[in-house]
Enzyme design. Structure first.
Site, short mmCIF file in Angstrom:
data_model
loop_
_atom_site.label_atom_id
_atom_site.label_comp_id
_atom_site.label_asym_id
_atom_site.label_seq_id
_atom_site.Cartn_x
_atom_site.Cartn_y
_atom_site.Cartn_z
N ASP A 71 0.88 -1.16 0.00
CA ASP A 71 0.00 0.00 0.00
C ASP A 71 0.92 1.22 0.00
O ASP A 71 2.11 1.11 0.32
CB ASP A 71 -0.88 -0.03 1.25
CG ASP A 71 -1.66 1.25 1.45
OD1 ASP A 71 -2.30 1.70 0.48
OD2 ASP A 71 -1.61 1.81 2.57
N ASP A 73 -0.22 5.10 0.74
CA ASP A 73 -0.54 6.12 1.75
C ASP A 73 -0.44 5.56 3.16
O ASP A 73 -1.01 4.51 3.47
CB ASP A 73 -1.94 6.68 1.52
CG ASP A 73 -2.06 7.44 0.21
OD1 ASP A 73 -1.02 7.92 -0.29
OD2 ASP A 73 -3.18 7.55 -0.32
#
Length: 277
Positions: A71, A73
Site C-alpha cells: 500500500d 498512503d
C-alpha cells in the site's frame, strides 16, 4: 521444571476423553466461564501457540515471496495523499474524517472516495503544484527494504487507493517500474478543471486490491504474494494474497492490528527478517 510446548497444549484432566471444539479466535477470559482453572489456562495456551505458529508461517512466506505488494498512503509514504491534496485545496478537515472512516472499514472505500473528491475538486494545476511544492515523504526504511527485495529478484508492486499521478512519483523514488503501479486515475477537462475519476479501476472499490493481486498471480505466475499495508482495504486483500503484514509505523488502525497475524511498526523489522535468509 519448565513446561514443554507439548505439555502446554495437552488438555487438562477435566477435558480428557471428551469431544472438544477449539475456537482459535482470541479468548476473553473475563467473559468466558471455564469449568475449571486448568481448562481456562489450556484454552489460553492453545490460542497463544496458534497465533505464534501463524506468525511464523507469515514470516516464512515473506522470506520466500515471489512478490511483495505495498500500500502507499501511510505505509510507503508518511501521509495520506488525498488528505494532503485536500489541505492544499483548503478543505482538509472535512476530508480527513472521511479518510479515517474509509481506512477503518466503517464505510465503503468507493463511497468515501467519491464523497472526498466531490469536496476537493482539485484542478490539474493544483495536483501538479502539490507534488512540486509538497512531495510525498517516504517512510523510513522503505527504500532499503525495496532495494533488498529487488536484489533478491522479488517483484515489488505498489497497489494504492490513492492517485496514480502521486504514486508514480513515489515509484520513481524507489526505482519501481511504472507498470508495477496500480492506483486510481483522476480525470480533468481540457481546461484542467476536475472532471471526476476513472471508476473502472479496480483500486476504486473495496476488494479492488485483491483483484489486482489475483491478476498479478495469473499474469506473472506468482505463487507466494505478500500484501503490506496499514488499512482495511489492505487486510481484505488476503486472500488472494498468501500473507498479510500489518504496518503501523505511521498510523495504527486498531481493527487491522487486532486481525492480522504479523504486525510491525517499522520496515527495519522486515529487513531483519530478510537477513535470516
Amino acid at each position: 521444571m519448565a513446561s514443554s510446548a507439548r505439555d502446554l497444549l495437552r488438555p487438562p484432566n477435566c477435558l480428557r476423553g471428551k469431544a472438544i471444539h477449539v475456537d482459535l479466535r482470541p479468548v476473553d477470559l473475563r467473559r468466558s466461564r471455564p469449568t475449571a482453572f486448568g481448562e481456562c489456562c489450556w484454552l489460553a495456551n492453545v490460542h497463544t501457540a496458534s497465533t505464534m505458529a501463524n506468525s511464523a508461517e507469515t514470516k516464512e512466506i515473506f522470506r520466500n515471496a515471489d512478490a511483495v505488494c505495498f500500500d502507499v498512503d501511510s505505509t510507503v509514504i508518511k501521509e495520506e495523499g488525498i488528505d494532503e491534496l485536500a489541505k492544499f485545496c483548503g478543505v482538509g478537515d472535512a476530508v480527513t474524517e472521511m479518510t479515517r472512516k474509509a481506512m477503518g472499514g466503517s464505510m465503503t472505500f468507493k463511497t468515501a472516495l467519491i464523497e472526498r473528491l466531490a469536496i476537493i475538486r482539485s484542478s490539474r494545476e493544483q495536483v501538479n503544484k502539490l507534488i512540486t511544492d509538497h512531495p510525498p515523504q517516504l517512510t523510513a526504511g522503505i527504500k532499503e527494504l525495496v532495494g533488498s527485495l529487488q536484489q533478491r529478484n522479488v517483484k515489488v508492486f505498489l497497489i494504492s487507493g490513492g492517485f496514480r499521478c502521486i504514486v508514480e512519483h513515489v515509484a520513481s523514488q524507489l526505482d519501481i517500474p511504472l507498470h508495477h503501479v496500480y492506483a486510481n486515475r483522476l480525470k480533468f477537462y481540457f481546461n484542467g478543471e476536475y472532471a471526476g475519476f476513472d471508476e473502472t479501476q479496480p483500486t476504486a472499490e473495496s476488494g479492488g486490491k485483491g483483484r489486482v493481486i489475483s491478476m498479478l498471480k495469473e499474469l506473472y505466475g506468482l505463487e507466494k504474494v505478500v500484501m503490506i499495508g496499514d488499512g482495511a482495504t489492505d487486510l481484505e486483500a488476503c486472500p488472494p494474497a498468501n500473507a498479510f503484514i500489518g504496518f503501523g509505523g505511521n498510523v495504527v488502525r486498531q481493527q487491522v492490528k487486532e486481525r492480522c497475524l504479523w504486525y510491525v511498526t517499522s520496515f527495519g523489522e522486515l529487513l531483519k527478517e530478510l537477513e535470516k535468509i
